[in-house]
Motif scaffolding. Structure first.
Motif, PDB file in Angstrom:
ATOM      1  N   GLN A 187      -1.710  -4.067  -5.013  1.00  9.69           N
ATOM      2  CA  GLN A 187      -3.095  -4.285  -5.431  1.00  9.69           C
ATOM      3  C   GLN A 187      -4.072  -4.106  -4.267  1.00  9.69           C
ATOM      4  O   GLN A 187      -5.147  -3.518  -4.427  1.00  9.69           O
ATOM      5  CB  GLN A 187      -3.237  -5.684  -6.037  1.00  9.69           C
ATOM      6  N   ILE A 188      -3.710  -4.607  -3.101  1.00 10.27           N
ATOM      7  CA  ILE A 188      -4.584  -4.456  -1.935  1.00 10.27           C
ATOM      8  C   ILE A 188      -4.659  -2.991  -1.505  1.00 10.27           C
ATOM      9  O   ILE A 188      -5.749  -2.482  -1.184  1.00 10.27           O
ATOM     10  CB  ILE A 188      -4.104  -5.341  -0.771  1.00 10.27           C
ATOM     11  N   ARG A 189      -3.531  -2.304  -1.511  1.00  6.59           N
ATOM     12  CA  ARG A 189      -3.549  -0.870  -1.177  1.00  6.59           C
ATOM     13  C   ARG A 189      -4.423  -0.099  -2.160  1.00  6.59           C
ATOM     14  O   ARG A 189      -5.191   0.789  -1.774  1.00  6.59           O
ATOM     15  CB  ARG A 189      -2.131  -0.294  -1.175  1.00  6.59           C
ATOM     16  N   ASP A 190      -4.322  -0.455  -3.441  1.00  4.84           N
ATOM     17  CA  ASP A 190      -5.120   0.225  -4.465  1.00  4.84           C
ATOM     18  C   ASP A 190      -6.611  -0.058  -4.266  1.00  4.84           C
ATOM     19  O   ASP A 190      -7.451   0.830  -4.477  1.00  4.84           O
ATOM     20  CB  ASP A 190      -4.689  -0.223  -5.864  1.00  4.84           C
ATOM     21  N   LEU A 191      -6.944  -1.281  -3.885  1.00  4.10           N
ATOM     22  CA  LEU A 191      -8.341  -1.619  -3.627  1.00  4.10           C
ATOM     23  C   LEU A 191      -8.902  -0.755  -2.504  1.00  4.10           C
ATOM     24  O   LEU A 191      -9.994  -0.183  -2.620  1.00  4.10           O
ATOM     25  CB  LEU A 191      -8.458  -3.103  -3.255  1.00  4.10           C
ATOM     26  N   VAL A 192      -8.153  -0.644  -1.419  1.00  5.49           N
ATOM     27  CA  VAL A 192      -8.618   0.155  -0.281  1.00  5.49           C
ATOM     28  C   VAL A 192      -8.683   1.634  -0.658  1.00  5.49           C
ATOM     29  O   VAL A 192      -9.588   2.358  -0.217  1.00  5.49           O
ATOM     30  CB  VAL A 192      -7.717  -0.087   0.942  1.00  5.49           C
ATOM     31  N   ALA A 193      -7.767   2.088  -1.505  1.00  7.98           N
ATOM     32  CA  ALA A 193      -7.813   3.477  -1.975  1.00  7.98           C
ATOM     33  C   ALA A 193      -9.065   3.721  -2.819  1.00  7.98           C
ATOM     34  O   ALA A 193      -9.680   4.796  -2.734  1.00  7.98           O
ATOM     35  CB  ALA A 193      -6.558   3.797  -2.783  1.00  7.98           C
ATOM     36  N   LYS A 194      -9.459   2.750  -3.626  1.00  6.63           N
ATOM     37  CA  LYS A 194     -10.696   2.872  -4.413  1.00  6.63           C
ATOM     38  C   LYS A 194     -11.900   3.007  -3.488  1.00  6.63           C
ATOM     39  O   LYS A 194     -12.811   3.805  -3.744  1.00  6.63           O
ATOM     40  CB  LYS A 194     -10.883   1.636  -5.306  1.00  6.63           C
ATOM     41  N   VAL A 195     -11.917   2.200  -2.444  1.00  7.21           N
ATOM     42  CA  VAL A 195     -13.009   2.272  -1.477  1.00  7.21           C
ATOM     43  C   VAL A 195     -13.074   3.672  -0.867  1.00  7.21           C
ATOM     44  O   VAL A 195     -14.153   4.270  -0.750  1.00  7.21           O
ATOM     45  CB  VAL A 195     -12.836   1.207  -0.374  1.00  7.21           C
ATOM     46  N   ALA A 196     -11.920   4.200  -0.478  1.00  6.18           N
ATOM     47  CA  ALA A 196     -11.870   5.521   0.138  1.00  6.18           C
ATOM     48  C   ALA A 196     -12.327   6.613  -0.831  1.00  6.18           C
ATOM     49  O   ALA A 196     -13.013   7.565  -0.430  1.00  6.18           O
ATOM     50  CB  ALA A 196     -10.460   5.809   0.634  1.00  6.18           C
ATOM     51  N   ARG A 197     -11.962   6.484  -2.109  1.00  7.14           N
ATOM     52  CA  ARG A 197     -12.385   7.489  -3.091  1.00  7.14           C
ATOM     53  C   ARG A 197     -13.892   7.457  -3.316  1.00  7.14           C
ATOM     54  O   ARG A 197     -14.522   8.497  -3.531  1.00  7.14           O
ATOM     55  CB  ARG A 197     -11.654   7.271  -4.423  1.00  7.14           C
ATOM     56  N   ARG A 198     -14.471   6.264  -3.248  1.00  9.08           N
ATOM     57  CA  ARG A 198     -15.922   6.146  -3.422  1.00  9.08           C
ATOM     58  C   ARG A 198     -16.689   6.732  -2.250  1.00  9.08           C
ATOM     59  O   ARG A 198     -17.818   7.176  -2.407  1.00  9.08           O
ATOM     60  CB  ARG A 198     -16.315   4.674  -3.593  1.00  9.08           C
ATOM     61  N   ARG A 199     -16.067   6.682  -1.073  1.00  5.50           N
ATOM     62  CA  ARG A 199     -16.740   7.175   0.123  1.00  5.50           C
ATOM     63  C   ARG A 199     -15.820   8.120   0.893  1.00  5.50           C
ATOM     64  O   ARG A 199     -15.254   7.754   1.940  1.00  5.50           O
ATOM     65  CB  ARG A 199     -17.168   5.995   1.008  1.00  5.50           C
ATOM     66  N   PRO A 200     -15.648   9.346   0.397  1.00  4.42           N
ATOM     67  CA  PRO A 200     -14.765  10.300   1.078  1.00  4.42           C
ATOM     68  C   PRO A 200     -15.264  10.702   2.463  1.00  4.42           C
ATOM     69  O   PRO A 200     -14.512  11.306   3.235  1.00  4.42           O
ATOM     70  CB  PRO A 200     -14.733  11.495   0.114  1.00  4.42           C
ATOM     71  N   ASP A 201     -16.527  10.358   2.777  1.00  5.18           N
ATOM     72  CA  ASP A 201     -17.065  10.676   4.102  1.00  5.18           C
ATOM     73  C   ASP A 201     -16.617   9.689   5.167  1.00  5.18           C
ATOM     74  O   ASP A 201     -16.847   9.915   6.360  1.00  5.18           O
ATOM     75  CB  ASP A 201     -18.602  10.687   4.061  1.00  5.18           C
ATOM     76  N   LEU A 202     -15.986   8.593   4.742  1.00  9.26           N
ATOM     77  CA  LEU A 202     -15.586   7.551   5.683  1.00  9.26           C
ATOM     78  C   LEU A 202     -14.097   7.606   6.007  1.00  9.26           C
ATOM     79  O   LEU A 202     -13.268   7.962   5.154  1.00  9.26           O
ATOM     80  CB  LEU A 202     -15.903   6.163   5.114  1.00  9.26           C
ATOM     81  N   ASP A 203     -13.780   7.216   7.227  1.00  9.70           N
ATOM     82  CA  ASP A 203     -12.394   6.957   7.623  1.00  9.70           C
ATOM     83  C   ASP A 203     -12.105   5.508   7.253  1.00  9.70           C
ATOM     84  O   ASP A 203     -12.632   4.580   7.872  1.00  9.70           O
ATOM     85  CB  ASP A 203     -12.247   7.176   9.129  1.00  9.70           C
ATOM     86  N   VAL A 204     -11.317   5.306   6.207  1.00  5.49           N
ATOM     87  CA  VAL A 204     -11.021   3.964   5.697  1.00  5.49           C
ATOM     88  C   VAL A 204      -9.570   3.625   6.020  1.00  5.49           C
ATOM     89  O   VAL A 204      -8.657   4.370   5.644  1.00  5.49           O
ATOM     90  CB  VAL A 204     -11.262   3.872   4.175  1.00  5.49           C
ATOM     91  N   ARG A 205      -9.377   2.520   6.706  1.00  3.38           N
ATOM     92  CA  ARG A 205      -8.022   2.119   7.092  1.00  3.38           C
ATOM     93  C   ARG A 205      -7.761   0.677   6.658  1.00  3.38           C
ATOM     94  O   ARG A 205      -8.694  -0.114   6.468  1.00  3.38           O
ATOM     95  CB  ARG A 205      -7.830   2.233   8.601  1.00  3.38           C
ATOM     96  N   LEU A 206      -6.479   0.346   6.544  1.00  5.17           N
ATOM     97  CA  LEU A 206      -6.054  -0.990   6.126  1.00  5.17           C
ATOM     98  C   LEU A 206      -5.182  -1.607   7.206  1.00  5.17           C
ATOM     99  O   LEU A 206      -4.268  -0.971   7.723  1.00  5.17           O
ATOM    100  CB  LEU A 206      -5.277  -0.906   4.811  1.00  5.17           C
ATOM    101  N   ALA A 207      -5.474  -2.863   7.523  1.00  7.22           N
ATOM    102  CA  ALA A 207      -4.652  -3.633   8.458  1.00  7.22           C
ATOM    103  C   ALA A 207      -4.508  -5.049   7.904  1.00  7.22           C
ATOM    104  O   ALA A 207      -5.124  -5.397   6.886  1.00  7.22           O
ATOM    105  CB  ALA A 207      -5.282  -3.654   9.845  1.00  7.22           C
ATOM    106  N   ARG A 239       2.400  -5.464   8.455  1.00  2.00           N
ATOM    107  CA  ARG A 239       1.973  -4.571   9.514  1.00  2.00           C
ATOM    108  C   ARG A 239       1.368  -3.311   8.883  1.00  2.00           C
ATOM    109  O   ARG A 239       1.753  -2.960   7.779  1.00  2.00           O
ATOM    110  CB  ARG A 239       3.159  -4.201  10.437  1.00  2.00           C
ATOM    111  N   PRO A 240       0.431  -2.667   9.592  1.00  2.00           N
ATOM    112  CA  PRO A 240       0.025  -2.933  10.974  1.00  2.00           C
ATOM    113  C   PRO A 240      -0.918  -4.127  11.082  1.00  2.00           C
ATOM    114  O   PRO A 240      -1.747  -4.356  10.210  1.00  2.00           O
ATOM    115  CB  PRO A 240      -0.707  -1.645  11.373  1.00  2.00           C
ATOM    116  N   HIS A 241      -0.755  -4.888  12.153  1.00  2.00           N
ATOM    117  CA  HIS A 241      -1.646  -6.002  12.425  1.00  2.00           C
ATOM    118  C   HIS A 241      -3.003  -5.454  12.843  1.00  2.00           C
ATOM    119  O   HIS A 241      -3.115  -4.373  13.414  1.00  2.00           O
ATOM    120  CB  HIS A 241      -1.057  -6.865  13.552  1.00  2.00           C
ATOM    121  N   VAL A 242      -4.043  -6.215  12.544  1.00  2.00           N
ATOM    122  CA  VAL A 242      -5.400  -5.773  12.857  1.00  2.00           C
ATOM    123  C   VAL A 242      -5.553  -5.403  14.335  1.00  2.00           C
ATOM    124  O   VAL A 242      -6.243  -4.438  14.683  1.00  2.00           O
ATOM    125  CB  VAL A 242      -6.437  -6.844  12.430  1.00  2.00           C
ATOM    126  N   LYS A 243      -4.892  -6.138  15.212  1.00  2.00           N
ATOM    127  CA  LYS A 243      -5.017  -5.859  16.648  1.00  2.00           C
ATOM    128  C   LYS A 243      -4.459  -4.484  16.992  1.00  2.00           C
ATOM    129  O   LYS A 243      -4.993  -3.772  17.852  1.00  2.00           O
ATOM    130  CB  LYS A 243      -4.300  -6.945  17.449  1.00  2.00           C
TER     131      LYS A 243
END
Length: 217
Positions: free
Chosen positions: A20-40, A46-50
């Protein structure tokens, strides 16, 4: 080029919650294809935010969390310390999340707003304010009292025949699953499944961009 949108989730051992969290971030990326969207993640996964922060030059951290607790104050703060990377407000509390909960609530004699527990007075106050907007009773899935199952049982004793739980939880996981064993007739879906969550992530990101720009003027 715009800063990377670094979404930071808590992390969970639930396979459904991870998806569900991966899908949420994928939705964000689809809405804004101009952005580099990453998940931590702040914990468990993992990957940890640091680790991710170390590999980006310019970013905005958006916590995929509903309260500014330990993971925001410590884990995320430590990860961005000395980098100049801004951290936005958490996704909650926000009126659009209350609207999302209300949209998914069925007809019921009583509604219980179920949130993760916290000792933070400001957080607890925000939960009570949201519950008032929904005409709901307050209960907690962990830590704090009153517990969800106890509130549901008390409402049954007082004559409520149909009880709905408004789940103020972002994704599936241990806390969310306990709600389905609390004795209510229905439980709203995790908040990340609704369209409001992706829009809110982007709103937090854009707000941080504007704030940073204002400071540079």
């Amino acid at each position: 080029m715009k800063p990377t949108l670094l979404a930071v989730a808590h992390g969970t051992r639930s396979a459904a919650g991870r998806r569900q969290i991966r899908d949420l971030v994928a939705k964000v990326a689809r809405r804004r294809p101009d952005l580099d969207v990453r998940l931590a993640y702040a914990d468990v996964q993992r990957p940890h935010v640091k680790e991710v922060v170390a590999g980006v030059r310019d970013a905005v951290v958006v916590p995929l969390l509903l309260s500014a607790g330990y993971h925001v104050r410590v884990d995320i703060a430590d990860a961005v310390a000395g980098t100049g990377i801004p951290v936005t407000a958490t996704l909650g509390p926000d009126d659009v999340l209350v609207e999302s909960l209300a949209h998914h609530l069925p007809a019921a004699d009583a509604v219980v707003l179920a949130a993760a527990g916290s000792s933070d007075p400001a957080w607890r106050q925000s939960i009570h304010e949201m519950a008032a907007g929904l005409g709901a009773y307050v209960a907690y899935a962990s830590g704090s009292d009153p517990k969800v199952a106890d509130v549901v049982a008390d409402l049954r004793r007082r004559g409520a025949r149909r009880i709905a739980i408004a789940a103020y939880l972002l994704a599936d996981g241990l806390f969310y699953r306990t709600l389905h064993r609390a004795g209510a007739d229905s439980v709203t879906p995790p908040l990340c499944l609704g369209p409001a969550a992706a829009a809110l992530v982007l709103r937090r990101y854009e707000s941080a961009i504007l704030t940073t720009a204002d400071r540079l003027l």
